[in-house]
Every structure is written in C-alpha cells, then in structure tokens.
Design an enzyme around this catalytic site. Structure first.
Site, PDB file in Angstrom:
ATOM      1  N   HIS A 195     125.843  30.389  17.408  1.00  8.89           N
ATOM      2  CA  HIS A 195     125.422  29.546  18.537  1.00  8.89           C
ATOM      3  C   HIS A 195     124.427  30.281  19.418  1.00  8.89           C
ATOM      4  O   HIS A 195     123.514  29.688  19.975  1.00  8.89           O
ATOM      5  CB  HIS A 195     126.646  29.141  19.371  1.00  8.89           C
ATOM      6  CG  HIS A 195     127.433  28.039  18.741  1.00  8.89           C
ATOM      7  ND1 HIS A 195     128.697  27.712  19.127  1.00  8.89           N
ATOM      8  CD2 HIS A 195     127.118  27.185  17.744  1.00  8.89           C
ATOM      9  CE1 HIS A 195     129.132  26.703  18.409  1.00  8.89           C
ATOM     10  NE2 HIS A 195     128.198  26.376  17.554  1.00  8.89           N
ATOM     11  N   ARG A 302     123.576  16.241   3.683  1.00 10.08           N
ATOM     12  CA  ARG A 302     124.686  16.906   2.986  1.00 10.08           C
ATOM     13  C   ARG A 302     125.993  16.438   3.623  1.00 10.08           C
ATOM     14  O   ARG A 302     126.237  16.702   4.798  1.00 10.08           O
ATOM     15  CB  ARG A 302     124.564  18.417   3.112  1.00 10.08           C
ATOM     16  CG  ARG A 302     123.367  19.011   2.381  1.00 10.08           C
ATOM     17  CD  ARG A 302     123.365  20.520   2.551  1.00 10.08           C
ATOM     18  NE  ARG A 302     122.475  21.196   1.629  1.00 10.08           N
ATOM     19  CZ  ARG A 302     121.280  21.690   1.961  1.00 10.08           C
ATOM     20  NH1 ARG A 302     120.822  21.563   3.176  1.00 10.08           N
ATOM     21  NH2 ARG A 302     120.537  22.315   1.064  1.00 10.08           N
ATOM     22  N   ARG A 338     123.624  12.342   0.129  1.00  7.55           N
ATOM     23  CA  ARG A 338     124.122  12.908  -1.121  1.00  7.55           C
ATOM     24  C   ARG A 338     125.635  12.783  -1.167  1.00  7.55           C
ATOM     25  O   ARG A 338     126.317  13.059  -0.167  1.00  7.55           O
ATOM     26  CB  ARG A 338     123.725  14.388  -1.187  1.00  7.55           C
ATOM     27  CG  ARG A 338     124.195  15.065  -2.453  1.00  7.55           C
ATOM     28  CD  ARG A 338     123.658  16.461  -2.549  1.00  7.55           C
ATOM     29  NE  ARG A 338     124.346  17.370  -1.635  1.00  7.55           N
ATOM     30  CZ  ARG A 338     124.026  18.649  -1.499  1.00  7.55           C
ATOM     31  NH1 ARG A 338     123.016  19.148  -2.188  1.00  7.55           N
ATOM     32  NH2 ARG A 338     124.684  19.425  -0.670  1.00  7.55           N
ATOM     33  N   GLU A 439     118.980  19.971 -10.605  1.00 10.51           N
ATOM     34  CA  GLU A 439     119.214  21.344 -10.153  1.00 10.51           C
ATOM     35  C   GLU A 439     119.903  22.187 -11.218  1.00 10.51           C
ATOM     36  O   GLU A 439     120.400  23.272 -10.948  1.00 10.51           O
ATOM     37  CB  GLU A 439     119.976  21.368  -8.821  1.00 10.51           C
ATOM     38  CG  GLU A 439     121.114  20.402  -8.712  1.00 10.51           C
ATOM     39  CD  GLU A 439     121.756  20.372  -7.319  1.00 10.51           C
ATOM     40  OE1 GLU A 439     121.427  21.183  -6.458  1.00 10.51           O
ATOM     41  OE2 GLU A 439     122.616  19.500  -7.123  1.00 10.51           O
ATOM     42  N   ASN A 462     117.322  25.326  -4.966  1.00  8.97           N
ATOM     43  CA  ASN A 462     118.270  26.410  -4.654  1.00  8.97           C
ATOM     44  C   ASN A 462     119.184  26.662  -5.849  1.00  8.97           C
ATOM     45  O   ASN A 462     119.396  27.793  -6.262  1.00  8.97           O
ATOM     46  CB  ASN A 462     119.134  26.057  -3.432  1.00  8.97           C
ATOM     47  CG  ASN A 462     118.296  25.657  -2.243  1.00  8.97           C
ATOM     48  OD1 ASN A 462     117.114  25.955  -2.204  1.00  8.97           O
ATOM     49  ND2 ASN A 462     118.897  24.978  -1.290  1.00  8.97           N
ATOM     50  N   ASP A 463     119.712  25.575  -6.405  1.00 13.80           N
ATOM     51  CA  ASP A 463     120.567  25.722  -7.576  1.00 13.80           C
ATOM     52  C   ASP A 463     119.746  25.872  -8.855  1.00 13.80           C
ATOM     53  O   ASP A 463     120.142  26.613  -9.754  1.00 13.80           O
ATOM     54  CB  ASP A 463     121.519  24.522  -7.693  1.00 13.80           C
ATOM     55  CG  ASP A 463     122.755  24.729  -6.831  1.00 13.80           C
ATOM     56  OD1 ASP A 463     123.326  25.828  -6.886  1.00 13.80           O
ATOM     57  OD2 ASP A 463     123.122  23.805  -6.080  1.00 13.80           O
ATOM     58  N   ARG A 473     123.331  32.623  -6.066  1.00 12.89           N
ATOM     59  CA  ARG A 473     122.451  32.481  -4.895  1.00 12.89           C
ATOM     60  C   ARG A 473     123.021  33.108  -3.628  1.00 12.89           C
ATOM     61  O   ARG A 473     122.291  33.333  -2.673  1.00 12.89           O
ATOM     62  CB  ARG A 473     122.102  31.001  -4.661  1.00 12.89           C
ATOM     63  CG  ARG A 473     123.288  30.140  -4.358  1.00 12.89           C
ATOM     64  CD  ARG A 473     122.952  28.672  -4.451  1.00 12.89           C
ATOM     65  NE  ARG A 473     122.767  28.063  -3.145  1.00 12.89           N
ATOM     66  CZ  ARG A 473     122.713  26.750  -2.933  1.00 12.89           C
ATOM     67  NH1 ARG A 473     122.779  25.916  -3.956  1.00 12.89           N
ATOM     68  NH2 ARG A 473     122.556  26.262  -1.739  1.00 12.89           N
ATOM     69  N   CYS A 510     114.105  18.920  -2.571  1.00 14.30           N
ATOM     70  CA  CYS A 510     114.873  19.147  -1.342  1.00 14.30           C
ATOM     71  C   CYS A 510     115.470  20.543  -1.270  1.00 14.30           C
ATOM     72  O   CYS A 510     116.258  20.829  -0.383  1.00 14.30           O
ATOM     73  CB  CYS A 510     115.955  18.085  -1.172  1.00 14.30           C
ATOM     74  SG  CYS A 510     117.146  18.081  -2.510  1.00 14.30           S
TER      75      CYS A 510
HETATM   76  C1  PEP Z   1     119.633  22.735  -3.913  1.00 15.41           C
HETATM   77  O1  PEP Z   1     120.454  23.200  -4.697  1.00 15.41           O
HETATM   78  O2  PEP Z   1     118.402  23.010  -3.942  1.00 15.41           O
HETATM   79  C2  PEP Z   1     120.056  21.807  -2.837  1.00 15.41           C
HETATM   80  C3  PEP Z   1     119.186  21.209  -2.066  1.00 15.41           C
HETATM   81  O3  PEP Z   1     121.387  21.638  -2.677  1.00 15.41           O
HETATM   82  P1  PEP Z   1     122.360  22.694  -1.932  1.00 15.41           P
HETATM   83  O4  PEP Z   1     121.504  23.773  -1.349  1.00 15.41           O
HETATM   84  O5  PEP Z   1     123.106  21.906  -0.930  1.00 15.41           O
HETATM   85  O6  PEP Z   1     123.205  23.161  -3.089  1.00 15.41           O
HETATM   86 MG    MG Z   2     122.424  22.281  -4.893  1.00 15.81          MG
END
Ligand code: PEP
Ligand code: MG
Length: 580
Positions: A195, A302, A338, A439, A462-463, A473, A510
């Site tokens: 915060h 999310r 999602r 992903e 990301n995944d 990750r 995303c």
């Molecule tokens: C991703 O995996 O790129 C994604 C957007 O989902 P999260 O980061 O919530 O797994």
């Molecule tokens: Mg993901």
C-alpha cells in the site's frame, strides 16, 4: 566519495536533496513479566495506546488532500478497522493476562502469529498485506514505548531534508509526507505492491523500496539523488552526476507532460491505423487507474481476486453483482472477463476447496482444466457472467486452453448455463462472444483449429513464455531465461496471429509483453492490433504507437521471424525501435 545503491524503483521521479534518516535505532521489544496486581493497568495502557493510534489515524484522514485519489482514504480506513479488530485488541489483552507480560511484547507475539499466516501465501498481493499488520502494530508499539510518531518535525518542516530514509513507512505517513516537506522516500523493506508503494505512486512521490540497510549506509543530512524509476540512489554525488540527473529530470517532466497530453487521443499509427488499447484489471485500484488513463475497454478481468482471502467461494449472486459493478465502471465499453484461473501461481492458501497442488502445479489441474473438473463451481460463474451480459457488452474468456476439446466442453457448459437461465426466465446475451486464451504451446500450434470454435483469441505471453522455455515464471533462479523475444516464442505468437486472420476473428494479447513499450513495434509488425495491459503502461505504449509507421515495419519484422539465434534478438529489437 559517491556511492551508488539500488533497491526497487516503485514510483517514478528524480529528486536531488539531503537525506532525512528517520528513527535510526530500531525499536527493541523487550519481554518482561509483571506482578499480577499490575496486569489490569497494563491492559489499560495497551488500550489507551490503541485509542491514541486511532486518534492519530483519524487526524491523518482529515489531512488527505481534497484532490487525492479515493483509495488513500480506504487505506487509512483499513488500518483503523484493524485497530478495532479482535485480533489486535482483545486477543492482545488476553496474551497480557495469560502470560502476565508487558503490552509491547504481547503485541509482538500476536504480530508474529498473524504475519506467519501471510508469509505462507504465494500470491504477491496478499503477501504484502502483512505490511499492514506491521504498520498498525508498530504504530501502537511506538506509542507504548516512545509516545510519538516517526516525524522529526523540525527538520522535515524546514524542507531542508526532503528525502526520507526509513526502515518502513506506513500508508498514513505517506499521506502526511508532502505537508511535512518530504519529497521522496527510501525504505529498507517493502515491495511494488505494498500500500505504501501504491500510495507513493498515486501521490507522485518518487520512491525506492527494498533497499536493505539503507539507514546504515546513508547518513542523516547527506546529499542524495533518488531515481524512483530505476530504483537507484546516489549518495554524495559529484557535480557531473548532479548535472546529469538535473538534465534527466527536465526530460522526465517533458515526457510526463507528453503522456498526459495523449490521454484523450486515439491510439493511431502515423499511417492512420487505429489500434485498440485495452486494460488488464485485477484489483479495484486498477479500475480507478483505468478510468484516469482511458482506453477502449477491458481486455482481461482476472476473476480470481473475488475467490481469494476468504473461507468460501462466492455464490452466483455475489459474482453477478461484482461483474455488474465492473461493467458499470467500464461505462458501455467492452469488457472481457476471464473465467476462474486457479492453480499454480494463483493458489488459495489454507482452504479445502480449490485445486490440489499436485506434484507439479503448473502442469496440473489449473485454469480451464480445474473449472471443467468442478462443473458446479464453473456453472455458477457462467450463469453469473451470462446474467451480467444482459445489458452490457461482455465477453467470456477461457484460460489455459491446451486442446480444442477443452473449448468444446466449455462451450457445452455455457449452453447448459444458458438453459438454466431460460428455465428461470432470466435475461442474458444469447450471442455472448466466447474466446480462448492462447498461453500453452499446443494451443498456439493448433490455434487455427481452436479459432474455428471461438469468437476471439487472446495471447497470454506470461504463461506462453513459461511453457515454451520451461521456466517457472515465479522462480527467481531461472528468471534470467525469461525471454519474450526468443525465436520460439515469436513463432508461436506469429502462428496465433495468422490463425486469427485466417479465421476472421480478432486476436489480442494480454500478457505483460503487450504493456512493455520496447515490444510495441515488434508486435505491431507481427500484426497485433489489440493490446491489453495494466493501465499504468497504457500511455507509454500509446506514445510508441503514435510514432510508428506500419509500412516501415514489414522488412525488419520478417528479419525477426527468420532469425533463429536468440542472441541476435536484442540487437534486432534495438534496430526496430530506432526507426523514426
Ligand atoms: C498470461 O499468462 O499471459 C496471462 C495474461 O494470464 P495470467 O498472468 O493471469 O496467468
Ligand atoms: Mg496465464
């Protein structure tokens, strides 16, 4: 001699000035026993300190600038509520009575218990909530032991020592900083999601956190330069360094002015192509920021947040109301929600419900796999989503799809949810768009198949990067291998974009990569037209878009795709970004 220290830069800005090292001596909490006759007055002393802490916070609340973001009051209220919570009032009094010990120690024992629970949590946001416990506890302990707060009023009021160096600073103290002449902050603990960091960003106070031993390494009154973007702190800088940072500060002012000017502008390339810029939303703070920076809608909401930090799962009604709230905030713009993506890095701690960790959670029952294995939970969420779609543009997005079969099963579940709403006579959008996240490498390589059964695709880098390069990750040890421009990753992104084009459906991205301006041109060159990112990066990406001519990207992007050597990628990227 000058000294360069680095911590975590959490709030951008450059400040040059003297250090105000607060509270150099950490409070030492001693334990001692009290005669039985004094226990009553010790409990009373504890409650008085708690009341004084509340009075301090109420006073802070009154001092919040009128134009400050709404979340600031909410953070102070959280601490006020905690002071009245059983866990920090009656439970502490009980320890004093049972252990016949002093109030400071009882409070410390209770703090350790509470913090241990937070420390077990994997979710970085929830883990930082332990800071709230620490801030509230140390405020009361300070009152018990010293009867004051951290401010060395004379010095800071004079404005002569504008860079506060502290072990940690509570959100309440951040609120008071500007009025006490403090213009920048360095702390030894803390992270980007605390915060304190969020508030420093909201109030525009440059800050570096997590700079271990800062109070030992920096002297009170010493000259400092703080760079809140890079996380750099220069102690005792020379003339050249000061001149360099003055120049950087001027450039930064110019840059920020330019970004602000882009708020109301459409994201158009130099050749006139309109690019969609959407927001990724996870926390209520993100929604407020989205409304400030603007954008074309929400590309990823999310839903896990609603399921965390509570003993039970939310029922259909609660989910429905929360989706309606998001749609209301989006004010008619499209919102992509999602479905539940629990498992692996998004775990529910200390609960019976939710996916089992298994041997290898990242490869186990997570994302859509978990939802399909728990039809009751999944249908509840689908019904809530469908109901919310009745009057506003909502799209459903399925996470962690690995096979076409999963999409078909999820589509069947959506049909079942629609039928039960029909039976109840409840409205929904019968043509609600359904999309799949790409992903997992298998999904990218068969995206042309998946595309035949959905209305849109969204690339979750990301995944996708995690699974393509086989690196966890969230594991710091292998972070150095995380490479968004690795040739294998770029091929999968390009394959997915091509699949979308051929099927005539939109493809967005995303993952974090979409919000990193160094990749914007590359992604535009690969054919991406819908970017979804955290709202804090939206204007930076828009700035690159407005300076890019798509016609100039073709050759360089093809070069990127032909390249098979990961070591050449940084150089190719530099050249692409150097184009005017
Ligand atoms: C991703 O995996 O790129 C994604 C957007 O989902 P999260 O980061 O919530 O797994
Ligand atoms: Mg993901």
């Amino acid at each position: 001699m000058s000294l360069l220290l680095t911590g975590i830069g959490v709030s951008r800005g450059i400040v040059i000035g003297q250090a105000h090292v607060a509270d150099g001596e950490p409070m030492e909490i001693l334990e001692y026993n009290l005669p039985r006759a004094e226990i009553g007055s010790e409990v009373e002393r504890f409650h008085q300190a708690r009341e004084s802490a509340k009075a301090q916070l109420q006073n802070v609340r009154k001092q919040i600038p009128t134009d400050a973001p709404a979340e600031i009051g909410a953070f102070i209220d959280t601490h006020l509520l905690m002071l009245d919570d059983e866990a920090l009032s009656e439970a502490v009094a009980r320890i004093i009575r049972q252990e016949q010990c002093n109030a400071e120690w009882a409070l410390q024992a209770q703090r350790d218990e509470l913090v241990a629970v937070f420390d077990q949590m994997e979710d970085p946001y929830l883990r930082t909530r332990r800071d709230d416990v620490d801030h509230v506890v140390s405020r009361v302990q300070r009152l018990l032991m010293r009867g004051d707060d951290i401010w060395d009023e004379e010095k800071s009021r004079a404005g002569a020592y504008p860079i506060l160096v502290a072990e940690d600073v509570s959100p309440a103290d951040v609120v008071l900083m500007q009025s006490r002449g403090i213009r920048a902050l360095i702390t030894e603990s803390g992270g980007p999601l605390s915060h304190t960091s969020i508030l420093a960003r909201s109030l525009g106070i440059p800050a570096v956190v997590g700079l271990h031993r800062a109070r030992q390494l920096l002297r009170d009154g010493e000259s400092l330069i703080i760079d809140g973007l890079k996380g750099a702190v220069f102690a005792n800088p020379g003339e050249r360094e000061v001149a360099y940072y003055r120049h950087k500060r001027r450039e930064l002012f110019k840059h920020v002015r330019e970004l602000k000017g882009l708020r109301g502008e459409p994201a158009c390339t130099l050749d006139g192509t309109r690019i969609q810029l959407l927001a990724n939303i996870e926390l209520p703070e993100d929604l407020r920021l989205f409304r400030k920076t603007g954008g074309d809608g929400i590309g990823l909401y999310r839903t896990e947040f609603l399921y965390m930090n509570r003993p039970d799962f939310p029922d259909e009604e609660e989910q429905y109301r929360s989706y309606l709230e998001i749609l209301a905030q989006a004010d008619g713009m499209p919102v992509t929600i999602r479905t539940l993506d629990l498992g692996a890095d998004k775990r529910l701690i200390g609960r019976e419900t939710g996916p089992d960790d298994g041997h290898n959670p990242a490869l186990g029952l997570r994302g859509i796999r978990y939802s399909l294995s728990e039809p009751g939970i999944f249908l509840k969420q689908l019904r809530a989503l469908l109901r919310a779609s009745a009057d506003a543009p909502l799209r459903i997005m399925l996470p962690l799809v690995a096979t076409t079969q999963e999409v078909l099963q999820a589509q069947q579940m959506i049909e079942v949810a629609k039928q039960s709403l029909d039976a109840r006579g409840q409205d929904y959008d019968p043509a609600i768009p359904v999309g799949a996240m790409i992903e997992v490498p298998s999904a990218a390589l068969t995206a042309h198949q998946i595309a035949r059964h959905v209305d849109f695709l969204s690339i979750g880098t990301n995944d996708l990067i995690q699974y393509t390069l086989a690196i966890d990750r969230v594991d710091d040890h292998v972070n150095y291998l995380y490479d968004p421009v690795h040739p294998s990753v770029l091929k999968l992104i390009s394959t997915t974009l091509q699949a979308g084009r051929r099927a005539g459906i939109p493809v967005s991205m995303c993952g974090e990569m979409a919000g990193d301006p160094q990749y914007t041109r590359l992604l535009l060159g690969l054919g991406l037209r819908d970017f979804s990112m955290h709202p804090s990066t939206l204007l930076e990406v828009k700035r690159v878009i407005t300076r890019t001519d798509l016609k100039e990207l073709g050759g360089r992007t093809r070069g990127f795709l032909r390249n098979t050597d990961p070591d050449r990628a940084p150089d190719l990227l530099r050249r692409l970004n150097a184009l005017h």
